[in-house]
Write a protein that holds these residues in place. Sequence first.
Motif, PDB file in Angstrom:
ATOM      1  N   ASN A   1       0.819  -1.213   0.000  1.00 50.89           N
ATOM      2  CA  ASN A   1       0.000   0.000   0.000  1.00 50.89           C
ATOM      3  C   ASN A   1       0.851   1.261   0.000  1.00 50.89           C
ATOM      4  OD1 ASN A   1      -2.479   1.291  -0.085  1.00 50.89           O
ATOM      5  ND2 ASN A   1      -2.642   1.441   2.133  1.00 50.89           N
ATOM      6  N   GLU A   2       1.848   1.294  -0.895  1.00 49.94           N
ATOM      7  CA  GLU A   2       2.783   2.429  -0.956  1.00 49.94           C
ATOM      8  C   GLU A   2       2.059   3.696  -1.401  1.00 49.94           C
ATOM      9  OE1 GLU A   2       4.618   5.287  -2.959  1.00 49.94           O
ATOM     10  OE2 GLU A   2       4.613   3.579  -4.340  1.00 49.94           O
ATOM     11  N   GLN A   3       2.204   4.765  -0.609  1.00 46.90           N
ATOM     12  CA  GLN A   3       1.517   6.026  -0.897  1.00 46.90           C
ATOM     13  C   GLN A   3       2.478   7.196  -1.064  1.00 46.90           C
ATOM     14  OE1 GLN A   3      -1.640   6.485  -1.528  1.00 46.90           O
ATOM     15  NE2 GLN A   3      -2.484   4.492  -0.982  1.00 46.90           N
ATOM     16  N   GLY A   4       3.781   6.924  -1.004  1.00 46.66           N
ATOM     17  CA  GLY A   4       4.768   7.957  -1.284  1.00 46.66           C
ATOM     18  C   GLY A   4       4.709   9.152  -0.351  1.00 46.66           C
ATOM     19  N   PRO A   5       4.958  10.352  -0.897  1.00 54.37           N
ATOM     20  CA  PRO A   5       5.024  11.555  -0.059  1.00 54.37           C
ATOM     21  C   PRO A   5       3.741  11.843   0.720  1.00 54.37           C
ATOM     22  CG  PRO A   5       5.991  11.970  -2.210  1.00 54.37           C
ATOM     23  CD  PRO A   5       5.340  10.621  -2.290  1.00 54.37           C
ATOM     24  N   ALA A   6       2.582  11.480   0.185  1.00 56.02           N
ATOM     25  CA  ALA A   6       1.330  11.723   0.911  1.00 56.02           C
ATOM     26  C   ALA A   6       1.322  10.975   2.238  1.00 56.02           C
ATOM     27  CB  ALA A   6       0.138  11.317   0.057  1.00 56.02           C
TER      28      ALA A   6
END
Length: 499
Positions: A426-431
């Motif tokens: 569930n990678e969401q990065g900078p968010a």
Amino acid sequence: MKYVMGIDLGTSGVKAILVDENGKVCCETSKPYRLIQDKPGYCEQHPEDWVEQTIAAMRELMARQPAHSRQVEGISFSGQMHGLVLLDESRQVLRPAILWNDTRTTEQCTRITKKLGDRLQKITKNQALEGFTLPKLLWMKEHEPNIDQQIDLFLLPKDYVRFRLTGAIHIDYSDAAGTLLLDIGKQTWSEEICQAFDIPSQICPPLVSSEAEVGTLLPQVARETGIKEGAKVFAGGADNACGAIGAGILSSGHTLCSIGTSGVILSYEEDHERELQGNLHLFHHAKKDAFYTMGVTLSAGYSLDWTKSLLAPEESFQALLEGVADVAPGANGLLFTPYLVGERTPYADSIIRGSLIGLDSRHERAHMVRAVLEGITFSLNESIALFRQAGKRIDSIVSIGGGARSQTWLQMQADIFQAEVIQLKNEQGPALGAAMLAAVGCGWYPSLEACADQFIHQAAVYEPNQQRVDVYAHLFRLYQSIYTKTRDIHVDLKQYRSI
């Protein structure tokens, strides 16, 4: 259940996520906005578009999860770096924002380097490059003096959006480090640099740490978005710094590969004393009292977007990548350099442009797509090579962004980087990094590390395949030779560019 919201103001759009106390992403949405590219090298956006679409994204999250609207305790931000937003004394925007990937400021960069010499690196830990904010300010002085005379304050993109949502003006250290105006060691705006270029230091916004609470939503914004009044708002950080938090890059020995519009190789640093080479950058982390070194590929995901627009404008990215796994490394003798808007690491060259080397009539779409993926990854590997030359050991890399959504690309990264590549659940990065700053700010966890233990989990690990490693090592050497062999050609071609 309590919730926090992470908002990532990207180059092509804004992303917002709602996260509960356990780190579960309950809802996400994104809203696009347009780029303005009226001249070669120019890239601008209207700040009002950011504000409108951010509010729209927040409102959509609350509409889709109405039961959660009263339980949103904190909001924080991540944002595209370097972009120049200019405000007058009435806090009105003076002109469209000049973005990080705008390359009009080569002459100003040359002037900065000539005037400050080694002092620039000593103070800011960075070289003068077109993407940074200071060259943009100098360009304004020279080309738009009427607007320059009206400047009362500058902000970076996410800080302007946060100002519009809260009425409070701040900039965090991780974003300030990308302006070329911050004294990294002293953690203050550099009076020496400001004075050298006749920039009033009072136009620089107040500095705060990324986890600092800076206010609450304005009443009308709370009503418009459906979020309860009193929800705490935290400063947040630069997109790469927040991406590092969201990937768990919170201690020495951890490295990140992030592929968005641009691509980044980022490595955690304990202090700011590391000697850098090859146009690597050193910035403040969004984690307090920490730093990171970074190399940048300007056209990473953008190269793939461009390829899709040419070859498969009506298809999904998944469809575009079909068949790529069946193509052997080297794409049947085809090499691509992703210099569509110039390059930053290791060359810092705004004139160089991309190449497809080795085209023949037998090449099919899958060959070209694989060559583009390999070229992007080779460019990122140039940053990894610089890190290793500087003595950093890189055995494991967390991959996020577009490059983490394809098993074929993840394996390609492992083979080219010669390191294990970790994919996150569930990678969401900078968010997600922004949401974690809000979670820690709200007191849910005592530290970012404790928050990461709950929020971040591995999905898969890709190990290098030695046979492909050997092939790619040879191809990488060929790739590295393309820049020097084509640079003079691109200099001569510049006179014919009209778009």
